[in-house]
Design a protein around this motif. Structure first.
Motif, PDB file in Angstrom:
ATOM      1  N   ALA A   1       0.135  -8.511   5.882  1.00 29.55           N
ATOM      2  CA  ALA A   1       0.586  -8.976   4.968  1.00 29.55           C
ATOM      3  C   ALA A   1      -0.347  -9.388   3.813  1.00 29.55           C
ATOM      4  N   GLU A   2      -1.364 -10.186   4.452  1.00 30.37           N
ATOM      5  CA  GLU A   2      -2.402 -10.645   3.404  1.00 30.37           C
ATOM      6  C   GLU A   2      -3.350  -9.487   2.901  1.00 30.37           C
ATOM      7  N   VAL A   3      -3.419  -8.530   3.855  1.00 26.07           N
ATOM      8  CA  VAL A   3      -4.496  -7.505   3.258  1.00 26.07           C
ATOM      9  C   VAL A   3      -3.445  -6.822   2.165  1.00 26.07           C
ATOM     10  N   ALA A   4      -2.139  -6.631   2.497  1.00 29.58           N
ATOM     11  CA  ALA A   4      -1.354  -5.915   1.413  1.00 29.58           C
ATOM     12  C   ALA A   4      -1.112  -6.673   0.109  1.00 29.58           C
ATOM     13  N   GLY A   5      -1.259  -8.123   0.247  1.00 26.20           N
ATOM     14  CA  GLY A   5      -1.108  -8.769  -0.939  1.00 26.20           C
ATOM     15  C   GLY A   5      -2.555  -8.700  -1.835  1.00 26.20           C
ATOM     16  N   ALA A   6      -3.584  -8.635  -1.010  1.00 26.89           N
ATOM     17  CA  ALA A   6      -4.924  -8.313  -1.602  1.00 26.89           C
ATOM     18  C   ALA A   6      -4.842  -7.085  -2.489  1.00 26.89           C
ATOM     19  N   GLU A   7      -4.326  -5.947  -1.748  1.00 31.40           N
ATOM     20  CA  GLU A   7      -4.141  -4.664  -2.512  1.00 31.40           C
ATOM     21  C   GLU A   7      -3.575  -4.746  -3.929  1.00 31.40           C
ATOM     22  N   ARG A   8      -2.233  -5.353  -3.710  1.00 28.45           N
ATOM     23  CA  ARG A   8      -1.496  -5.535  -4.876  1.00 28.45           C
ATOM     24  C   ARG A   8      -2.040  -6.494  -5.814  1.00 28.45           C
ATOM     25  N   HIS A   9      -2.874  -7.143  -5.384  1.00 28.83           N
ATOM     26  CA  HIS A   9      -3.779  -8.086  -6.578  1.00 28.83           C
ATOM     27  C   HIS A   9      -4.431  -7.211  -7.480  1.00 28.83           C
ATOM     28  N   TRP A  10      -5.316  -6.255  -6.707  1.00 29.16           N
ATOM     29  CA  TRP A  10      -6.130  -5.185  -7.476  1.00 29.16           C
ATOM     30  C   TRP A  10      -5.413  -4.317  -8.298  1.00 29.16           C
ATOM     31  N   PHE A  11      -4.071  -3.906  -7.708  1.00 33.35           N
ATOM     32  CA  PHE A  11      -3.356  -2.826  -8.536  1.00 33.35           C
ATOM     33  C   PHE A  11      -3.208  -3.557  -9.812  1.00 33.35           C
ATOM     34  N   ALA A  12      -2.460  -4.777  -9.793  1.00 38.58           N
ATOM     35  CA  ALA A  12      -2.160  -5.452 -10.942  1.00 38.58           C
ATOM     36  C   ALA A  12      -3.331  -5.679 -12.028  1.00 38.58           C
ATOM     37  N   GLN A  13      -4.373  -6.136 -11.376  1.00 31.66           N
ATOM     38  CA  GLN A  13      -5.897  -6.218 -12.168  1.00 31.66           C
ATOM     39  C   GLN A  13      -6.213  -4.969 -12.799  1.00 31.66           C
ATOM     40  N   ALA A  14      -6.222  -3.833 -12.035  1.00 32.09           N
ATOM     41  CA  ALA A  14      -6.540  -2.338 -12.817  1.00 32.09           C
ATOM     42  C   ALA A  14      -5.053  -2.236 -13.735  1.00 32.09           C
ATOM     43  N   GLN A  15      -4.248  -2.360 -13.581  1.00 30.88           N
ATOM     44  CA  GLN A  15      -2.948  -2.303 -14.638  1.00 30.88           C
ATOM     45  C   GLN A  15      -3.381  -2.973 -16.019  1.00 30.88           C
ATOM     46  N   LEU A  16      -3.601  -4.262 -15.546  1.00 28.53           N
ATOM     47  CA  LEU A  16      -3.845  -5.276 -16.760  1.00 28.53           C
ATOM     48  C   LEU A  16      -5.012  -4.987 -17.562  1.00 28.53           C
ATOM     49  N   SER A  17      -6.105  -4.407 -17.104  1.00 28.46           N
ATOM     50  CA  SER A  17      -7.302  -4.366 -17.689  1.00 28.46           C
ATOM     51  C   SER A  17      -7.208  -2.979 -18.759  1.00 28.46           C
ATOM     52  N   VAL A  18      -6.335  -2.095 -18.416  1.00 24.02           N
ATOM     53  CA  VAL A  18      -6.202  -0.665 -19.201  1.00 24.02           C
ATOM     54  C   VAL A  18      -4.968  -0.736 -19.805  1.00 24.02           C
ATOM     55  N   TYR A  19      -3.903  -1.268 -19.479  1.00 25.26           N
ATOM     56  CA  TYR A  19      -2.691  -0.969 -20.133  1.00 25.26           C
ATOM     57  C   TYR A  19      -2.071  -2.681 -20.549  1.00 25.26           C
ATOM     58  N   PRO A  20      -2.848  -3.429 -21.175  1.00 25.64           N
ATOM     59  CA  PRO A  20      -2.344  -4.872 -21.472  1.00 25.64           C
ATOM     60  C   PRO A  20      -0.924  -4.768 -22.359  1.00 25.64           C
ATOM     61  N   ALA A  21      -1.074  -3.905 -23.329  1.00 24.35           N
ATOM     62  CA  ALA A  21      -0.102  -3.914 -24.181  1.00 24.35           C
ATOM     63  C   ALA A  21       1.392  -3.365 -23.587  1.00 24.35           C
ATOM     64  N   THR A  22       1.091  -2.410 -22.871  1.00 24.28           N
ATOM     65  CA  THR A  22       2.332  -1.928 -22.090  1.00 24.28           C
ATOM     66  C   THR A  22       2.892  -2.978 -21.225  1.00 24.28           C
ATOM     67  N   LEU A  23       1.917  -3.782 -20.526  1.00 18.65           N
ATOM     68  CA  LEU A  23       2.622  -4.802 -19.713  1.00 18.65           C
ATOM     69  C   LEU A  23       3.308  -6.088 -20.424  1.00 18.65           C
ATOM     70  N   LYS A  24       2.730  -6.088 -21.593  1.00 23.24           N
ATOM     71  CA  LYS A  24       3.381  -7.229 -22.364  1.00 23.24           C
ATOM     72  C   LYS A  24       4.630  -6.815 -22.786  1.00 23.24           C
ATOM     73  N   ARG A  25       4.888  -5.537 -23.198  1.00 20.15           N
ATOM     74  CA  ARG A  25       6.217  -5.007 -23.678  1.00 20.15           C
ATOM     75  C   ARG A  25       7.218  -5.222 -22.525  1.00 20.15           C
TER      76      ARG A  25
END
Length: 513
Positions: A336-360
């Protein structure tokens, strides 16, 4: 008004009209010796003209049946409350139920009050009517020796029912005080909802003429449903609470200004996905344990936990003289801890490239056609923590497929996290599969955003085979495709020299325009 003797409020639908006229005169600033405005004077004359009609009202004094034994009746008090922009009202009925099934209901007590001159919302007036009904019930309870705990309260306001069934501390002070008074003497189960057309308290809250009041059976006797079994009484459940944001107590929110510094964890500095996620998982564990204030000390292959042996670990030094409580083995990272770390980086990748989409999406807005993820019908999956953008396509209805296939996580193509994932998948496949098989495995969980031409070209080589040289003009989609293929190939070749995937590269030649 003072000359009318009506201590039990039997004619309150009539007398409330005089109270409202008096309030109107006060609002206009009329003194005792001033002549009333003509319009207001006409209203008073009409009210006085109805006084002789009161002689036609006769009220039975006995609450029990004269044909049955009095001590066999079970008495219950039913109090109805209502409010309008002009008045709040409450009316109580005594229900006498006999063993043979006969039920007699009689009007016992009623009261109506003009609303304050200061503007008050209707829901709050309904709550004031509920408080008035509770106080009326106490008067009837004391006179007839019927405990208030055996009373039933009715209101046609869903807001009032919701407030009474909620914690008083959740609301503003004026609402909380009245809800607290109600909850101090009654239970939430005693309060029921009644449709407005069946609520007799509606009459004094709006006012009536004497002749209309004389023949009003619902007022003098009862609402008809009170003579039927309880299973046939009105029943309305609150599926969702009413939307009353202005009445909820505002929770304090503290905002701190701070300088945002870049994270020390940079995916560009890690060569494998496993190393990045494991380091991140250890850091997340440290943050979680620091919040729990767990103190541990390392001793070789064991550590000492001074707070809770079942809690995750935090490595700190203990000052001299502090003795630890117990010694336990250092646990490894959980899945579960490793999976949480993976989701952390998925979220970081989405935020860095698609910030406007996430905001909407976080604001609940629809994506415009110009958004890069519009064609994917991207949505936020709230079941994941943190919430991630996923593809919301037709496969979401295919319940026989895994969740990752139905709604894959969206990842940007040109990001180090995506590159590390592709490398990891290639390692798992032992580098012996083609590009299409590699992409197929990735799409079991992820949707890597490509250009439209890449997908069409992928279908082309499945039918015609993989070419070694492609010749085309300088269309923007072709140049982008060549760049993406080259970057993807170079990203893998750096760590996988002489692997089969490197030999599947395609050389792209562009003709001059």
């Amino acid at each position: 008004m003072a000359s009318i003797y009506d201590p039990r409020g039997h004619i309150s639908p009539f007398t409330i009209r005089a109270r409202l006229l008096f309030q109107e005169a006060c609002i206009l600033g009329c003194s005792w010796d001033d002549r009333l405005p003509s319009e207001l004077e006409t209203k008073w004359q009409r009210w006085f003209a109805e006084l002789p009609d009161l002689a036609g009202i006769k009220v039975p004094r006995c609450f029990k049946s004269m044909e049955r034994q009095a001590d066999t009746a079970k008495l219950t008090v039913h109090t109805f409350t209502d409010a309008s922009a002009h008045a709040t009202s409450a009316v109580s009925y005594v229900q006498a139920a006999y063993p043979d099934g006969f039920v007699k209901v009689s009007l016992a007590f009623a009261k109506a009050r003009a609303t304050p001159i200061k503007k008050v919302t209707i829901p709050k007036l309904e709550l004031r009517g509920a408080v008035l009904g509770l106080r009326n019930s106490k008067v009837v309870s004391q006179a007839l020796a019927i405990p208030v705990a055996e009373h039933v309260f009715w209101t046609d306001s869903l807001n009032a029912v919701y407030w009474v069934r909620s914690h008083a501390k959740n609301f503003t002070s004026d609402v909380a005080c009245r809800v607290g008074e109600i909850q101090a003497d009654t239970k939430a189960s005693q309060w029921r909802h009644v449709p407005g057309v069946l609520n007799p308290a509606d009459f004094p809250s709006r006012g009536m003429k004497v002749l209309d009041l004389v023949g009003r059976h619902t007022w003098w006797c009862r609402p008809d449903f009170l003579t039927r079994p309880e299973a046939e009484w009105p029943l309305v459940e609150l599926a969702t609470p009413p939307q009353l944001p202005g009445e909820l107590k505002k929770k304090p929110c503290m905002t701190f200004a701070s300088q945002v510094t870049p994270s020390r964890l940079d995916p560009a500095t890690y060569s494998t996905w496993e190393r990045l996620t494991r380091v991140t998982a250890w850091c997340l564990r440290f943050v979680q344990n620091a919040r729990r204030q767990t103190a541990t000390v390392t001793r070789g292959e064991t550590h000492v936990d001074t707070a809770n042996t079942s809690a995750p670990l935090v490595y700190v030094r203990l000052a001299s003289g502090h003795k630890p409580r117990s010694v336990v083995t250092v646990p490894v990272l959980t899945a579960a801890e490793v999976a949480g770390a993976e989701r952390h980086w998925f979220a970081q990748a989405q935020l860095s490239v698609y910030p406007a989409t996430l905001k909407r999406l976080r604001a609940g807005e629809e994506l415009p056609p110009s958004d890069p993820l519009y064609r994917l019908n991207a949505v936020l999956d709230a079941m994941l923590h943190p919430a991630l953008m996923v593809v919301n396509g037709q496969l979401k209805h295919a319940v026989n497929l895994p969740v990752g296939v139905r709604q894959p996580v969206i990842l940007p193509q040109r990001h180090r996290v995506t590159t590390l994932l592709i490398q990891r998948e290639d390692d798992l496949c032992c580098h012996g599969v083609g590009t299409q098989h590699l992409l197929s495995n990735l799409r079991q969980r992820f949707w890597i955003v490509h250009e439209a031409f890449l997908l069409a070209f992928s279908r082309f080589i499945k039918r015609r085979g993989t070419p070694s040289i492609m010749v085309s003009d300088n269309g923007t989609n072709f140049t982008a495709a060549e760049r993406e293929l080259r970057e993807a190939s170079e990203a893998i070749d750096r760590t996988q020299v002489s692997r089969k995937f490197a030999h599947e590269g395609i050389e792209w030649r562009f003709n001059p325009p």
